[in-house]
Design a protein around this motif. Structure first.
Motif, PDB file in Angstrom:
ATOM      1  N   ASN A  58       0.827  -1.209   0.000  1.00  0.00           N
ATOM      2  CA  ASN A  58       0.000   0.000   0.000  1.00  0.00           C
ATOM      3  C   ASN A  58       0.860   1.256   0.000  1.00  0.00           C
ATOM      4  OD1 ASN A  58      -2.411  -1.415  -0.038  1.00  0.00           O
ATOM      5  ND2 ASN A  58      -2.649  -1.370   2.184  1.00  0.00           N
ATOM      6  N   ALA A  59       1.922   1.255   0.788  1.00  0.00           N
ATOM      7  CA  ALA A  59       2.820   2.412   0.834  1.00  0.00           C
ATOM      8  C   ALA A  59       3.507   2.610  -0.509  1.00  0.00           C
ATOM      9  CB  ALA A  59       3.858   2.230   1.943  1.00  0.00           C
ATOM     10  N   GLU A  60       3.917   1.517  -1.136  1.00  0.00           N
ATOM     11  CA  GLU A  60       4.555   1.610  -2.452  1.00  0.00           C
ATOM     12  C   GLU A  60       3.592   2.196  -3.479  1.00  0.00           C
ATOM     13  OE1 GLU A  60       6.535  -1.293  -5.850  1.00  0.00           O
ATOM     14  OE2 GLU A  60       5.352  -2.165  -4.234  1.00  0.00           O
ATOM     15  N   GLN A  61       2.348   1.729  -3.476  1.00  0.00           N
ATOM     16  CA  GLN A  61       1.367   2.238  -4.430  1.00  0.00           C
ATOM     17  C   GLN A  61       1.090   3.714  -4.193  1.00  0.00           C
ATOM     18  OE1 GLN A  61       0.183   0.484  -7.071  1.00  0.00           O
ATOM     19  NE2 GLN A  61      -0.583   2.481  -7.682  1.00  0.00           N
ATOM     20  N   HIS A  62       1.032   4.124  -2.935  1.00  0.00           N
ATOM     21  CA  HIS A  62       0.820   5.532  -2.605  1.00  0.00           C
ATOM     22  C   HIS A  62       1.978   6.387  -3.115  1.00  0.00           C
ATOM     23  CE1 HIS A  62      -0.879   8.863  -0.370  1.00  0.00           C
ATOM     24  NE2 HIS A  62       0.294   9.068   0.204  1.00  0.00           N
ATOM     25  N   LEU A  63       3.198   5.908  -2.944  1.00  0.00           N
ATOM     26  CA  LEU A  63       4.377   6.632  -3.420  1.00  0.00           C
ATOM     27  C   LEU A  63       4.374   6.750  -4.943  1.00  0.00           C
ATOM     28  CD1 LEU A  63       7.096   7.972  -2.767  1.00  0.00           C
ATOM     29  CD2 LEU A  63       8.128   5.713  -2.912  1.00  0.00           C
ATOM     30  N   VAL A  64       4.043   5.662  -5.627  1.00  0.00           N
ATOM     31  CA  VAL A  64       3.989   5.683  -7.095  1.00  0.00           C
ATOM     32  C   VAL A  64       2.917   6.661  -7.574  1.00  0.00           C
ATOM     33  CG1 VAL A  64       3.375   4.295  -9.122  1.00  0.00           C
ATOM     34  CG2 VAL A  64       4.946   3.385  -7.420  1.00  0.00           C
ATOM     35  N   ASP A  65       1.766   6.643  -6.935  1.00  0.00           N
ATOM     36  CA  ASP A  65       0.691   7.567  -7.312  1.00  0.00           C
ATOM     37  C   ASP A  65       1.110   9.014  -7.102  1.00  0.00           C
ATOM     38  OD1 ASP A  65      -0.920   5.423  -7.993  1.00  0.00           O
ATOM     39  OD2 ASP A  65      -2.050   5.452  -6.108  1.00  0.00           O
ATOM     40  N   ASN A  66       1.793   9.293  -5.996  1.00  0.00           N
ATOM     41  CA  ASN A  66       2.266  10.653  -5.735  1.00  0.00           C
ATOM     42  C   ASN A  66       3.289  11.098  -6.777  1.00  0.00           C
ATOM     43  OD1 ASN A  66       0.676  11.027  -3.491  1.00  0.00           O
ATOM     44  ND2 ASN A  66       2.279  10.558  -2.026  1.00  0.00           N
ATOM     45  N   CYS A  67       4.206  10.199  -7.143  1.00  0.00           N
ATOM     46  CA  CYS A  67       5.215  10.529  -8.154  1.00  0.00           C
ATOM     47  C   CYS A  67       4.566  10.793  -9.504  1.00  0.00           C
ATOM     48  CB  CYS A  67       6.247   9.408  -8.271  1.00  0.00           C
ATOM     49  SG  CYS A  67       7.362   9.321  -6.870  1.00  0.00           S
TER      50      CYS A  67
END
Length: 65
Positions: A27-36
């Protein structure tokens, strides 16, 4: 036999905790990718400048070997 039950229970708890932490990391990885992606979409020129700068930096660091 009691020791085996304790070991099985501890192993099961460890597996459950590992599974939970794995989900949190995903979930944290997906959030980071979405933010980028959002940042690159909103600031394409700055993103390009950052990419070029990092590429230059890495080429200088790795080119001296």
């Amino acid at each position: 036999m009691k020791t085996n039950d304790k070991l099985a229970h501890a192993s099961s708890q460890a597996a459950d905790l590992f599974s939970e932490k794995t989900g949190q990391l995903k979930n944290a990885e997906q959030h980071l990718v979405d933010n980028c992606r959002g940042y690159v979409h909103d600031n394409p020129l700055i993103s390009l400048g950052i990419a070029v700068g990092l590429g230059f930096l890495f080429s200088r660091l790795l080119g001296n070997r």
